[in-house]
Design a protein around this motif. Structure first.
Motif, PDB file in Angstrom:
ATOM      1  N   HIS A   1      -9.009   3.326  14.497  1.00 28.33           N
ATOM      2  CA  HIS A   1      -7.969   4.236  14.031  1.00 28.33           C
ATOM      3  C   HIS A   1      -6.692   4.040  14.864  1.00 28.33           C
ATOM      4  CE1 HIS A   1      -6.451   8.042  12.530  1.00 28.33           C
ATOM      5  NE2 HIS A   1      -6.263   8.452  13.756  1.00 28.33           N
ATOM      6  N   LYS A   2      -6.878   3.779  16.153  1.00 32.81           N
ATOM      7  CA  LYS A   2      -5.730   3.669  17.053  1.00 32.81           C
ATOM      8  C   LYS A   2      -6.095   2.828  18.278  1.00 32.81           C
ATOM      9  CE  LYS A   2      -3.009   7.510  17.229  1.00 32.81           C
ATOM     10  NZ  LYS A   2      -2.503   8.805  17.660  1.00 32.81           N
TER      11      LYS A   2
ATOM     12  N   LEU B   1      -7.815  -3.069  13.653  1.00 32.18           N
ATOM     13  CA  LEU B   1      -7.291  -1.767  13.222  1.00 32.18           C
ATOM     14  C   LEU B   1      -7.557  -1.582  11.734  1.00 32.18           C
ATOM     15  CD1 LEU B   1      -3.663  -1.482  14.695  1.00 32.18           C
ATOM     16  CD2 LEU B   1      -5.549   0.079  15.156  1.00 32.18           C
TER      17      LEU B   1
ATOM     18  N   GLY C   1      -3.811   2.010  10.563  1.00 36.12           N
ATOM     19  CA  GLY C   1      -4.133   2.328  11.957  1.00 36.12           C
ATOM     20  C   GLY C   1      -2.926   2.045  12.847  1.00 36.12           C
TER      21      GLY C   1
END
Ligand SMILES: C[S@@+](CC[C@H](N)C(=O)[O-])C[C@H]1O[C@@H](n2cnc3c(N)ncnc32)[C@H](O)[C@@H]1O
Length: 208
Positions: free
Chosen positions: A108-109, A141, A145
């Protein structure tokens, strides 16, 4: 000024990275698949990782640190009154660890906060955004993301922005100058802000 952006997108071969020490933990399977998975590269003493996980119980952060600073991170984690089931700290070099353990389109990050800038020309290939590994990292990602990068060096922020948008195809979502040492997220950020240096926080998004 970057002359030829595509030429700079050097190919990364995950099969050619040195293998990890046998005892290095792998992906923390067994955690809820409901959670969003995040990665911090170069977590240092873990100040950001711990605070972030305290404030985002619905997200799961893997914090990688390759040096002995990892021991400070572990100590800090053990001193916490409340356990943090959403933080997994691993002592490992991010390049082989991510190459071996992180699935494509999964994160997500990603946080890279105050990376070593490698200011000498002959070391420029070691800057994260100039490494062929960056393309591989971005492929881990999810689409949409985010990659969060912070630095106290304006030239580094400008160069990273140029590479990450033009060479690696990310979209810049936000570029902020940080000023308040009270809000510092990491040891290095605190040190730089207390010296009244300019810190730049860049947030990029994967769009393709
Ligand atoms: C300048 S320090 C910043 C530490 C922390 N993010 C902070 O802001 O306080 C950079 C950190 O990145 C770590 N690091 C550099 N390359 C790494 C790699 N390939 N894998 C894991 N950690 C790495 C270094 O060991 C160092 O602790």
């Amino acid at each position: 000024m970057i002359a030829s952006y595509l030429f700079l997108r050097r190919k990364f071969n995950p099969l050619q990275v040195p293998s990890l020490p046998k005892e290095t933990p792998g992906w923390p399977w067994g955690y809820s698949t409901q959670k969003q998975f995040l990665l911090e590269i170069g977590a240092g003493a873990g100040v950001h990782a711990i605070k972030y996980c305290q404030e985002h119980a619905d997200q799961f952060l893997i914090a990688l640190e390759r040096t002995r600073k990892f021991e400070q991170l572990q100590r800090r984690l053990h001193l916490e009154k409340t356990p943090l089931p959403n933080l997994c700290a691993i002592r490992a070099d991010a390049v082989p660890w991510v190459s071996t353990h992180v699935k494509e389109n999964y994160l997500h990050k990603i946080f890279i906060l105050y990376p070593n800038p490698y200011p000498k020309m002959k070391q420029r290939n070691l800057r994260w955004h100039q490494m062929p590994f960056m393309g591989f990292l971005i492929s881990r990602l999810k689409l949409t993301g985010q990659l969060v990068l912070a630095t106290n060096l304006l030239w580094y922020a400008d160069e990273a922005e140029e590479y990450l948008t033009k060479v690696w195809g990310l979209k810049l979502l936000n570029r902020t100058v940080l000023k308040d040492p009270v809000k510092a997220r990491t040891h290095f950020e605190k040190k730089y802000l207390e010296r009244q240096e300019t810190c730049v926080n860049l947030i990029f998004q994967r769009i393709c």
